[in-house]
Write an enzyme that holds these catalytic residues in place. Structure first.
Site, PDB file in Angstrom:
ATOM      1  N   HIS A  63      51.238  45.267  63.233  1.00 26.20           N
ATOM      2  CA  HIS A  63      50.169  45.966  63.957  1.00 26.20           C
ATOM      3  C   HIS A  63      50.722  46.932  65.005  1.00 26.20           C
ATOM      4  CE1 HIS A  63      50.587  42.750  67.107  1.00 26.20           C
ATOM      5  NE2 HIS A  63      50.180  43.720  67.906  1.00 26.20           N
ATOM      6  N   ASP A 111      51.828  39.542  59.738  1.00 29.03           N
ATOM      7  CA  ASP A 111      51.972  40.546  60.803  1.00 29.03           C
ATOM      8  C   ASP A 111      53.453  40.725  61.121  1.00 29.03           C
ATOM      9  OD1 ASP A 111      51.461  42.347  62.790  1.00 29.03           O
ATOM     10  OD2 ASP A 111      50.678  40.888  64.223  1.00 29.03           O
ATOM     11  N   SER A 204      53.887  42.461  72.161  1.00 31.85           N
ATOM     12  CA  SER A 204      53.725  42.356  70.712  1.00 31.85           C
ATOM     13  C   SER A 204      54.940  42.893  69.980  1.00 31.85           C
ATOM     14  CB  SER A 204      52.492  43.133  70.260  1.00 31.85           C
ATOM     15  OG  SER A 204      51.319  42.438  70.547  1.00 31.85           O
TER      16      SER A 204
END
Length: 250
Positions: A63, A111, A204
């Site tokens: 992402h 992910d 992230s």
């Protein structure tokens, strides 16, 4: 450049559904103690982390993909040029084919993404790849997270230096309890069940390091970050070793 990085800290990208995760309850890392840590920039905005796994490849969260990115290695203080920093413009992205590109779906399965650098990184004490974990981690294992993500939530305050925090791998049943219907076998939860320490917005794609190897990639979590019984969620690297090897070799 320094003005651009200042703007980056003030305009970090917001998350989609699950918040892009940040380091809460962290302390400043010893400079260059995490030589595999990379920062991902979109234009001038730092918005994700990544891990150097060879002199040409990074591993991060799917992402975190943008049309093109700048990668910085050897970084510690975002506002200062300290010598070991290296800058790359990257356009070669290899997200896992199972990842749902519709970020509004709150689907964090698969992910994970590889990024190929346009040239070899110059390895040094401040820039070193991290080995991948060949086995899956167990509940209770002590691990380390790092990143430039926010150090407070919900009012986000962002650090200028790389932050580190020690956290624990949590039992799978706690992960399923925290996020019913959203957890697959290729995910794991880590942090403190009582809250107060874990990753958050801006972290992230960054590393979860266990026993000196890369065990997880920061994927998502609840907002505000590090609430009790809402740990951060990571993509478990051990489930993707064959895919990673295939992409890097071909």
């Amino acid at each position: 450049m320094k003005l651009g990085l200042l703007c980056a800290l003030l305009s970090l990208l917001a998350g989609h559904g699950w918040a892009d995760t940040r380091a809460i309850g962290a302390e400043e890392c010893r400079p260059n103690s995490q030589p595999w840590q990379a920062g991902l920039f979109h234009l001038t905005r730092l918005f994700c982390g990544a891990t150097l796994i060879s002199d040409r490849w990074l591993l991060t969260a799917a992402h975190c993909r943008k049309p093109y990115l700048w990668v910085r290695l050897g970084e510690h203080h975002l506002w200062k040029w300290e010598g070991p920093e290296q800058l790359f413009r990257v356009t070669d992205f290899f997200p896992h084919p199972g990842f749902n590109k519709d970020l509004s779906a709150n689907d964090h399965n698969d992910d994970i993404m590889l990024i190929r650098l346009p040239r070899q990184a110059r390895l040094s004490p401040a820039v070193q790849p991290l080995n991948l974990s060949q086995t899956c981690v167990s509940p209770g294992m002590q691990c380390l997270i790092s990143g430039w993500g926010a150090v407070s939530s919900p009012k986000a305050l962002f650090p200028v230096t790389l932050q580190c925090a020690n956290i624990s791998i949590l039992e799978n049943k706690l992960c399923h309890w925290a996020y019913p219907g959203h957890i697959s076998d290729s995910m794991l939860c880590a942090g403190l069940w009582e809250g107060g320490r874990g990753s958050c917005q801006g972290d992230s794609g960054g590393p979860l390091v266990c026993n000196g190897t890369l065990a997880g990639v920061v994927s998502g979590g609840a907002e505000p970050c590090s609430r009790p019984r809402r740990p951060a969620v990571y993509t478990s690297v051990c489930h993707y070793l064959d895919w990673i090897q295939e992409i890097m070799e071909n």
